[in-house]
Write a protein that holds these residues in place. Structure first.
Motif, PDB file in Angstrom:
ATOM      1  N   UNK A 126       0.802  -1.156   0.130  1.00 12.41           N
ATOM      2  CA  UNK A 126      -0.044  -0.070   0.040  1.00 12.41           C
ATOM      3  C   UNK A 126       0.911   1.311   0.019  1.00 12.41           C
ATOM      4  N   UNK A 127       1.968   1.131   0.327  1.00 13.42           N
ATOM      5  CA  UNK A 127       2.985   2.411   0.596  1.00 13.42           C
ATOM      6  C   UNK A 127       3.588   2.680  -1.016  1.00 13.42           C
ATOM      7  N   UNK A 128       3.500   1.744  -1.711  1.00 12.78           N
ATOM      8  CA  UNK A 128       4.103   1.704  -3.028  1.00 12.78           C
ATOM      9  C   UNK A 128       2.952   1.509  -4.098  1.00 12.78           C
ATOM     10  N   UNK A 129       2.188   2.468  -4.249  1.00 12.19           N
ATOM     11  CA  UNK A 129       1.141   2.316  -5.172  1.00 12.19           C
ATOM     12  C   UNK A 129       1.801   2.151  -7.037  1.00 12.19           C
ATOM     13  N   UNK A 130       0.942   1.330  -7.677  1.00 11.56           N
ATOM     14  CA  UNK A 130       1.295   1.253  -8.966  1.00 11.56           C
ATOM     15  C   UNK A 130       0.718   2.268  -9.890  1.00 11.56           C
ATOM     16  N   UNK A 131       1.398   2.803 -10.734  1.00 13.42           N
ATOM     17  CA  UNK A 131       0.992   3.884 -11.728  1.00 13.42           C
ATOM     18  C   UNK A 131       0.432   3.121 -12.928  1.00 13.42           C
ATOM     19  N   UNK A 132      -0.570   3.846 -13.348  1.00 14.86           N
ATOM     20  CA  UNK A 132      -1.619   3.292 -14.441  1.00 14.86           C
ATOM     21  C   UNK A 132      -1.936   4.280 -15.458  1.00 14.86           C
ATOM     22  N   UNK A 133      -1.720   3.751 -16.526  1.00 11.28           N
ATOM     23  CA  UNK A 133      -1.953   4.629 -17.853  1.00 11.28           C
ATOM     24  C   UNK A 133      -2.835   3.709 -18.819  1.00 11.28           C
ATOM     25  N   UNK A 134      -3.827   4.467 -18.996  1.00 10.30           N
ATOM     26  CA  UNK A 134      -4.606   3.972 -20.238  1.00 10.30           C
ATOM     27  C   UNK A 134      -4.836   4.639 -21.420  1.00 10.30           C
ATOM     28  N   UNK A 135      -4.818   4.224 -22.600  1.00  8.27           N
ATOM     29  CA  UNK A 135      -5.018   5.058 -23.737  1.00  8.27           C
ATOM     30  C   UNK A 135      -6.428   4.939 -24.119  1.00  8.27           C
ATOM     31  N   UNK A 136      -7.030   5.964 -24.866  1.00 12.69           N
ATOM     32  CA  UNK A 136      -8.284   6.030 -25.294  1.00 12.69           C
ATOM     33  C   UNK A 136      -8.179   6.345 -26.785  1.00 12.69           C
ATOM     34  N   UNK A 137      -9.309   6.630 -27.200  1.00 13.19           N
ATOM     35  CA  UNK A 137      -9.997   6.605 -28.547  1.00 13.19           C
ATOM     36  C   UNK A 137     -10.250   8.042 -28.899  1.00 13.19           C
ATOM     37  N   UNK A 138     -10.015   8.791 -29.993  1.00 10.62           N
ATOM     38  CA  UNK A 138     -10.616   9.999 -30.527  1.00 10.62           C
ATOM     39  C   UNK A 138     -12.044   9.963 -30.888  1.00 10.62           C
ATOM     40  N   UNK A 139     -12.532   8.841 -31.210  1.00 14.01           N
ATOM     41  CA  UNK A 139     -13.862   8.442 -31.498  1.00 14.01           C
ATOM     42  C   UNK A 139     -14.826   8.656 -30.493  1.00 14.01           C
ATOM     43  N   UNK A 140     -14.277   8.670 -29.307  1.00  9.97           N
ATOM     44  CA  UNK A 140     -15.095   8.902 -27.859  1.00  9.97           C
ATOM     45  C   UNK A 140     -14.664  10.257 -27.137  1.00  9.97           C
ATOM     46  N   UNK A 141     -15.620  10.686 -26.451  1.00 12.06           N
ATOM     47  CA  UNK A 141     -15.201  11.736 -25.650  1.00 12.06           C
ATOM     48  C   UNK A 141     -14.070  11.549 -24.591  1.00 12.06           C
ATOM     49  N   UNK A 142     -13.163  12.546 -24.352  1.00 15.88           N
ATOM     50  CA  UNK A 142     -11.912  12.236 -23.430  1.00 15.88           C
ATOM     51  C   UNK A 142     -12.683  11.911 -22.010  1.00 15.88           C
ATOM     52  N   UNK A 143     -11.928  10.897 -21.468  1.00 11.28           N
ATOM     53  CA  UNK A 143     -12.276  10.461 -19.986  1.00 11.28           C
ATOM     54  C   UNK A 143     -11.881  11.479 -19.139  1.00 11.28           C
ATOM     55  N   UNK A 144     -12.411  11.736 -17.906  1.00 11.65           N
ATOM     56  CA  UNK A 144     -12.016  12.574 -17.026  1.00 11.65           C
ATOM     57  C   UNK A 144     -11.233  11.779 -15.795  1.00 11.65           C
ATOM     58  N   UNK A 145     -11.496  10.308 -15.745  1.00 13.03           N
ATOM     59  CA  UNK A 145     -10.879   9.638 -14.454  1.00 13.03           C
ATOM     60  C   UNK A 145     -10.712   8.298 -14.915  1.00 13.03           C
ATOM     61  N   UNK A 146      -9.724   7.673 -14.354  1.00 11.14           N
ATOM     62  CA  UNK A 146      -9.721   6.233 -14.308  1.00 11.14           C
ATOM     63  C   UNK A 146     -10.410   5.653 -13.075  1.00 11.14           C
ATOM     64  N   UNK A 147     -11.187   4.592 -13.594  1.00  8.77           N
ATOM     65  CA  UNK A 147     -12.182   4.203 -12.475  1.00  8.77           C
ATOM     66  C   UNK A 147     -11.443   2.438 -12.432  1.00  8.77           C
ATOM     67  N   UNK A 148     -12.063   2.308 -11.122  1.00 11.41           N
ATOM     68  CA  UNK A 148     -11.631   0.898 -10.516  1.00 11.41           C
ATOM     69  C   UNK A 148     -12.686   0.164  -9.719  1.00 11.41           C
ATOM     70  N   UNK A 149     -12.736  -1.068 -10.055  1.00 13.07           N
ATOM     71  CA  UNK A 149     -13.927  -2.053  -9.473  1.00 13.07           C
ATOM     72  C   UNK A 149     -13.174  -3.125  -8.925  1.00 13.07           C
TER      73      UNK A 149
END
Lengths: 234, 186
Positions: A126-149
């Protein structure tokens, strides 16, 4: 008259042709490579299924090395700091990334990327969280956040995020747990990056303004031309 | 003598067509490389603009007479090009702000190359029908590498509309403005 008729026919032909493919006029500016969709929108064209990813992260002297796991198409990249895992005597940590076969659309959210399931053979420190990068398409609106479940059915929790390289979104503080990840925005609010005027998208308003300007400016010009040609006839 | 002039016109039109196509395809391939999108658009726009060099402005449709009407025509063309996206339900993707100036460069370059130099060269060779059909066909072929296949019908129809405007109004100012407005929005 013949020229005006030809132009009118061309306008109708264009309107029909552009109506058949969303969004209509599109000049090909976009991300460097097409997004591989699980559920492609109609305008996506030829679509390749998204890739999965696998990483074996070595453990040296009880500490996992800095490394990253990513899908083969680069649409999800997860970066790990040294000692990011609770190794528990393991000599290698395996990380698996799999795109979901379905596209969850939880209530109140609009996910614009594929959903990915990320698992590992050890928990994150927990003290060393992992960094996450997601690519997205120009055919959809830009996302505001990354969501986790922890389950595709939800609930989906927002991870504070920010734009990265063009058409990528990055977590600000990373994530301390694995699970399901996707990027999107709250469906109750307009998509980020879209300009809202009068409560709607700017595009219909822009087109309406163009039409009004053409009509308002065109009428006096047409009257002036008619008067000029009338003067010449006199 | 006439045959020699005809052969020269054909050679010029063929050369312009080939080079315009190569520039557009190179631009599309370069834009697919990570980090090179804006550079590809800017360089492509500049290279396409170069095709207008050496032509008298009037031959390209760039006269200044009735300039108000030309501007108005550009706004009207922009409205027509964007109308299907504007009335479509749902969200249309807007062009990222960082690509705006590069999109304008490409719009101007494409109009000068396709409806400007190529149209004029084809017009010299075979008159307006060849200029309209030829420039529209080349315009469509030029977008094969940058567009999904199902978009090519709309691309061809847009090219035909802009070429017909060029023929009907002997004007390129309006296509440049209309194209730039449409590219800035989407």
């Amino acid at each position: 008259m013949k020229r005006a008729a030809a132009l009118a026919i061309a306008v109708i032909a264009y309107s029909l042709a552009a109506w058949m493919v969303a969004p209509g006029f599109y000049d090909g500016f976009g991300p460097p490579q097409p997004y591989n969709f699980t559920c492609p929108p109609p305008q996506a064209g030829a679509n390749i299924k998204p890739s999965s990813g696998h990483a074996d992260i070595p453990v040296r002297v009880g500490v996992s090395e800095a490394d990253s796991a990513f899908t083969d198409d680069g649409q999800l990249v997860m970066g790990f700091l040294p000692g990011a895992f609770v190794v528990g005597g393991k000599t290698t940590i395996t990380v698996e990334i799999k795109p979901l076969d379905t596209c969850p659309q939880p209530a109140g959210l609009r996910l614009v990327t594929n959903a990915y399931h990320v698992t590992a053979s050890a928990a994150l420190n927990p003290s060393k969280p992992a960094n996450l990068v997601l690519r997205y398409s120009n055919l959809e609106p830009d996302p505001a956040e990354i969501y986790q479940a922890s389950d595709p059915g939800g609930p989906w929790t927002a991870l504070p995020s920010q734009p990265g390289q063009p058409f990528t979104i990055v977590t600000k503080q990373g994530t301390a747990t694995f699970g399901y990840f996707a990027a999107g925005y709250k469906s109750s609010s307009p998509p980020p990056g879209s300009v809202t005027v009068g409560g709607g998208q700017i595009l219909p308003i822009l087109v309406a303004v163009l039409i009004v300007v053409v009509v308002l400016a065109g009428l006096p010009l047409a009257i002036m031309r008619r008067r000029q040609s009338g003067d010449r006839e006199d | 003598m006439t045959a020699a002039v005809g052969a020269r016109s054909a050679l010029r039109a063929g050369l312009i067509a080939l080079l315009v196509l190569l520039v557009e395809w190179a631009r599309a391939l370069m834009a697919q490389q990570p980090g090179l999108t804006v550079a590809a658009l800017a360089l492509g726009g500049a290279a396409l603009t170069a095709f207008a060099l050496g032509w008298p402005p009037e031959r390209l449709g760039l006269g200044t007479s009735k300039f108000g009407l030309r501007l108005l025509g550009g706004l009207a063309l922009g409205a027509v090009l964007l109308l299907p996206a504007a009335v479509r339900p749902g969200v249309a993707p807007l062009l990222p702000a960082g690509l705006a100036w590069a999109a304008i460069a490409v719009s101007i370059g494409e109009e000068l190359a396709f409806r400007g130099a190529l149209y004029a060269a084809l017009d010299d060779l075979g008159g307006a029908p060849l200029a309209i059909i030829g420039s529209t066909s080349l315009w469509t072929a030029a977008h094969v590498l940058s567009h999904p296949t199902q978009f090519l019908g709309a691309v061809a129809a847009a090219g035909l509309l802009l070429a017909l405007w060029r023929w009907a109004c002997k004007d390129l100012v309006a296509p440049v403005i209309g194209h730039a407005i449409a590219d800035l929005a989407l």
